[in-house]
Write a protein that holds these residues in place. Structure first.
Motif, PDB file in Angstrom:
ATOM      1  N   LYS A   7       1.728   8.624   3.672  1.00  0.00           N
ATOM      2  CA  LYS A   7       2.246   7.262   3.817  1.00  0.00           C
ATOM      3  C   LYS A   7       1.908   6.427   2.591  1.00  0.00           C
ATOM      4  O   LYS A   7       2.746   5.697   2.062  1.00  0.00           O
ATOM      5  CB  LYS A   7       1.664   6.614   5.071  1.00  0.00           C
ATOM      6  CG  LYS A   7       2.177   5.199   5.328  1.00  0.00           C
ATOM      7  CD  LYS A   7       1.607   4.640   6.604  1.00  0.00           C
ATOM      8  CE  LYS A   7       2.111   3.211   6.855  1.00  0.00           C
ATOM      9  NZ  LYS A   7       1.542   2.650   8.098  1.00  0.00           N
ATOM     10  N   LYS A   8       0.676   6.548   2.114  1.00  0.00           N
ATOM     11  CA  LYS A   8       0.264   5.807   0.933  1.00  0.00           C
ATOM     12  C   LYS A   8       1.087   6.226  -0.277  1.00  0.00           C
ATOM     13  O   LYS A   8       1.534   5.394  -1.071  1.00  0.00           O
ATOM     14  CB  LYS A   8      -1.224   6.034   0.671  1.00  0.00           C
ATOM     15  CG  LYS A   8      -1.747   5.285  -0.546  1.00  0.00           C
ATOM     16  CD  LYS A   8      -3.220   5.545  -0.733  1.00  0.00           C
ATOM     17  CE  LYS A   8      -3.745   4.816  -1.980  1.00  0.00           C
ATOM     18  NZ  LYS A   8      -5.182   5.081  -2.200  1.00  0.00           N
ATOM     19  N   ASN A  13       5.258   5.315  -4.363  1.00  0.00           N
ATOM     20  CA  ASN A  13       6.443   5.852  -5.031  1.00  0.00           C
ATOM     21  C   ASN A  13       7.650   4.930  -4.901  1.00  0.00           C
ATOM     22  O   ASN A  13       8.558   4.964  -5.737  1.00  0.00           O
ATOM     23  CB  ASN A  13       6.792   7.231  -4.467  1.00  0.00           C
ATOM     24  CG  ASN A  13       5.779   8.293  -4.858  1.00  0.00           C
ATOM     25  OD1 ASN A  13       5.065   8.144  -5.856  1.00  0.00           O
ATOM     26  ND2 ASN A  13       5.681   9.350  -4.062  1.00  0.00           N
ATOM     27  N   ASN A  14       7.668   4.133  -3.848  1.00  0.00           N
ATOM     28  CA  ASN A  14       8.825   3.269  -3.587  1.00  0.00           C
ATOM     29  C   ASN A  14       8.480   1.784  -3.684  1.00  0.00           C
ATOM     30  O   ASN A  14       9.274   0.948  -3.258  1.00  0.00           O
ATOM     31  CB  ASN A  14       9.402   3.564  -2.195  1.00  0.00           C
ATOM     32  CG  ASN A  14       9.984   4.952  -2.093  1.00  0.00           C
ATOM     33  OD1 ASN A  14      11.124   5.209  -2.475  1.00  0.00           O
ATOM     34  ND2 ASN A  14       9.189   5.887  -1.569  1.00  0.00           N
ATOM     35  N   ARG A  15       7.314   1.476  -4.244  1.00  0.00           N
ATOM     36  CA  ARG A  15       6.860   0.084  -4.222  1.00  0.00           C
ATOM     37  C   ARG A  15       7.854  -0.852  -4.894  1.00  0.00           C
ATOM     38  O   ARG A  15       8.100  -1.959  -4.422  1.00  0.00           O
ATOM     39  CB  ARG A  15       5.480  -0.047  -4.880  1.00  0.00           C
ATOM     40  CG  ARG A  15       4.929  -1.472  -4.760  1.00  0.00           C
ATOM     41  CD  ARG A  15       3.520  -1.575  -5.306  1.00  0.00           C
ATOM     42  NE  ARG A  15       2.569  -0.784  -4.553  1.00  0.00           N
ATOM     43  CZ  ARG A  15       2.000  -1.188  -3.416  1.00  0.00           C
ATOM     44  NH1 ARG A  15       2.314  -2.365  -2.895  1.00  0.00           N
ATOM     45  NH2 ARG A  15       1.129  -0.427  -2.808  1.00  0.00           N
ATOM     46  N   VAL A  20      11.722  -5.339  -4.315  1.00  0.00           N
ATOM     47  CA  VAL A  20      13.097  -5.852  -4.356  1.00  0.00           C
ATOM     48  C   VAL A  20      13.547  -6.296  -2.968  1.00  0.00           C
ATOM     49  O   VAL A  20      14.177  -7.351  -2.811  1.00  0.00           O
ATOM     50  CB  VAL A  20      14.051  -4.779  -4.926  1.00  0.00           C
ATOM     51  CG1 VAL A  20      15.509  -5.146  -4.669  1.00  0.00           C
ATOM     52  CG2 VAL A  20      13.821  -4.605  -6.420  1.00  0.00           C
ATOM     53  N   ALA A  21      13.220  -5.505  -1.942  1.00  0.00           N
ATOM     54  CA  ALA A  21      13.616  -5.857  -0.568  1.00  0.00           C
ATOM     55  C   ALA A  21      12.974  -7.162  -0.121  1.00  0.00           C
ATOM     56  O   ALA A  21      13.636  -8.015   0.496  1.00  0.00           O
ATOM     57  CB  ALA A  21      13.240  -4.720   0.383  1.00  0.00           C
ATOM     58  N   PRO A 196       2.695  -3.858 -11.950  1.00  0.00           N
ATOM     59  CA  PRO A 196       3.142  -2.482 -12.183  1.00  0.00           C
ATOM     60  C   PRO A 196       2.043  -1.628 -12.789  1.00  0.00           C
ATOM     61  O   PRO A 196       1.268  -2.116 -13.623  1.00  0.00           O
ATOM     62  CB  PRO A 196       4.326  -2.644 -13.142  1.00  0.00           C
ATOM     63  CG  PRO A 196       4.139  -3.978 -13.773  1.00  0.00           C
ATOM     64  CD  PRO A 196       3.466  -4.825 -12.748  1.00  0.00           C
ATOM     65  N   PRO A 197       1.953  -0.367 -12.380  1.00  0.00           N
ATOM     66  CA  PRO A 197       0.943   0.522 -12.963  1.00  0.00           C
ATOM     67  C   PRO A 197       1.221   0.790 -14.431  1.00  0.00           C
ATOM     68  O   PRO A 197       2.325   0.533 -14.935  1.00  0.00           O
ATOM     69  CB  PRO A 197       1.075   1.798 -12.126  1.00  0.00           C
ATOM     70  CG  PRO A 197       2.446   1.752 -11.550  1.00  0.00           C
ATOM     71  CD  PRO A 197       2.766   0.297 -11.360  1.00  0.00           C
TER      72      PRO A 197
END
Length: 425
Positions: A7-8, A13-15, A20-21, A196-197
């Motif tokens: 889950k993490k 991966n989709n952060r 944006v959402a 951002p990483p």
């Protein structure tokens, strides 16, 4: 521990798409909150014993505060970061919305509308800064258009949502509920948003061939040719979109014979098509970038192509019925919203990352000024000379903007300007 790890990883991966959402939902309610007064106009006039001039004063409190704070908000985002300013902005405008519902006097209500106007502009510079930091040119326009699509969706859902809440409860409850939703969105933003990483920042900077530390000072910004180009483009092009927002429903009733009920059934169509069209044009420009075109050049090509729809404005007053008027207005709205959305991306391509919020804030103020002057012109002319004169003027605004785009807007580099200064250039 093992159960939570997938889950993490999925979240990480989709952060950027989760961000944006959240921005999309934020902008939806940004527009819902600002439109509440126009939807509830008769009830508010009765509640506070206002005439039309009193109502206009309430509206102007919001508009003036909004226009003044837009450039300031851009500077704040560049100074303190998109994540922090977006969070405080959402909290502040949600409190202002709740305060409007709790107001007992017109002075209290006016104060909270002014507070709303001061808080809401930060949303858009923060949104652009976030997209610029998290997305390279290969996906930036698409991500930006998905965020900004919330503005039209907010304009679409505000009338039925506010009407339903008011009929089920009362207008005060409508304000309080919408403000409370904003506080929940602020909590969601706090949970989801991160800087951002390193690998994302590296990817973005390398794809743009940027120096991560470069920036213009506030004074230097005003000496760049591209800033003046962006300001003039927003000044002449924004009024077409504002016309669609504020004058289209009335024109469809007065010029095309639609009833108020029919406006409720069909008046939202141009805004939905504009949303879909602006996302499609943004995706097209991103595809050109992925196929090898330079990002800024790809945005210019796409925006220039949409200008083919500008001459349709001159035909609106001569169309035979409501259906054809809706179709033409839908195409014009696609053009206008594509420019409004993608000009933000042009800012991100033309200026260093540390300056994009400031530039967008200044440009937003100029766009609002252009819209105010155009609205005044419309109000003076449309009754005496007819709508045809307005539509003829609208037909040349985006071609003029395209000319400005190609002649004035370029990639601005801090290092080259410093070199010129050293060499006496």
């Amino acid at each position: 521990m093992l159960a939570t790890e997938p889950k993490k990883n999925w979240i990480e991966n989709n952060r950027r798409w989760l961000i944006v959402a959240v921005i999309f939902v934020t902008i939806v309610f940004n527009y819902v909150d600002r439109q509440m007064v126009s939807i509830l106009k008769p009830l508010l006039k009765e509640e506070f014993t206002l005439g039309d001039s009193g109502y206009a004063f309430i509206v102007n409190i919001f508009t003036i505060c909004y226009a003044i704070m837009y450039p300031v908000s851009g500077w704040l985002v560049d100074k303190f970061g998109a994540g922090k300013i977006m969070l405080y902005s959402i909290i502040l405008w949600s409190v202002a919305c709740i305060g409007g519902g709790l107001s007992r006097t017109v002075a209290q209500f006016g104060f909270f509308r002014g507070l709303l106007g001061m808080a809401e502009p930060a949303n858009f510079p923060a949104q652009l800064k976030t997209v610029t930091l998290w997305f390279s040119g290969r996906l930036r326009a698409t991500a930006n258009s998905l965020c900004v699509a919330g503005s039209s969706i907010g304009a679409i859902i505000a009338p039925p949502l506010i009407a339903w809440l008011t009929l089920q409860f009362n207008w005060k409850t409508a304000f309080i509920i919408c403000g409370s939703v904003g506080l929940l969105i602020a909590l969601l933003w706090k949970i989801i948003y991160r800087k951002p990483p390193v690998e994302v920042t590296k990817e973005v900077m390398q794809s743009e061939a940027r120096d991560a530390g470069e920036r213009f000072s506030w004074r230097q910004l005003w000496t760049t040719r591209s800033l003046w180009g962006i300001l003039l483009i927003r000044f002449v092009s924004d009024p077409v979109w504002y016309f669609c927002l504020f004058w289209l429903p009335g024109y469809l009733q007065e010029g095309s014979g639609l009833s108020l009920a029919q406006i409720g059934l069909f008046g939202w169509i141009p805004f939905l098509i504009a949303d879909i069209g602006s996302i499609a044009t943004s995706a097209w420009s991103d595809k050109m970038v992925r196929n090898g075109k330079q990002p800024l050049y790809a945005r210019k090509l796409m925006l220039t192509a949409t200008v083919a729809m500008a001459p349709l404005c001159a035909l609106i007053n001569y169309l035979p019925g409501a259906v054809s008027t809706l179709i033409v207005f839908s195409l014009v709205a696609v053009m206008a919203l594509s420019w409004l959305v993608s000009l933000s991306v042009v800012v991100a391509e033309a200026f260093p990352t540390h300056n994009v919020a400031s530039v967008l804030g200044i440009a937003g103020g100029f766009g609002a000024l252009g819209a105010v002057l155009f609205n005044y012109y419309v109000g003076q002319v449309i009754g005496e000379l007819g709508a045809g004169k307005i539509f003829m003027l609208m037909s040349i605004l985006h071609p003029l903007a395209a000319l400005l785009l190609w002649t004035l807007v370029r990639r601005e580099r801090v290092t080259s300007r410093k070199a010129l200064a050293v060499n006496g250039g």
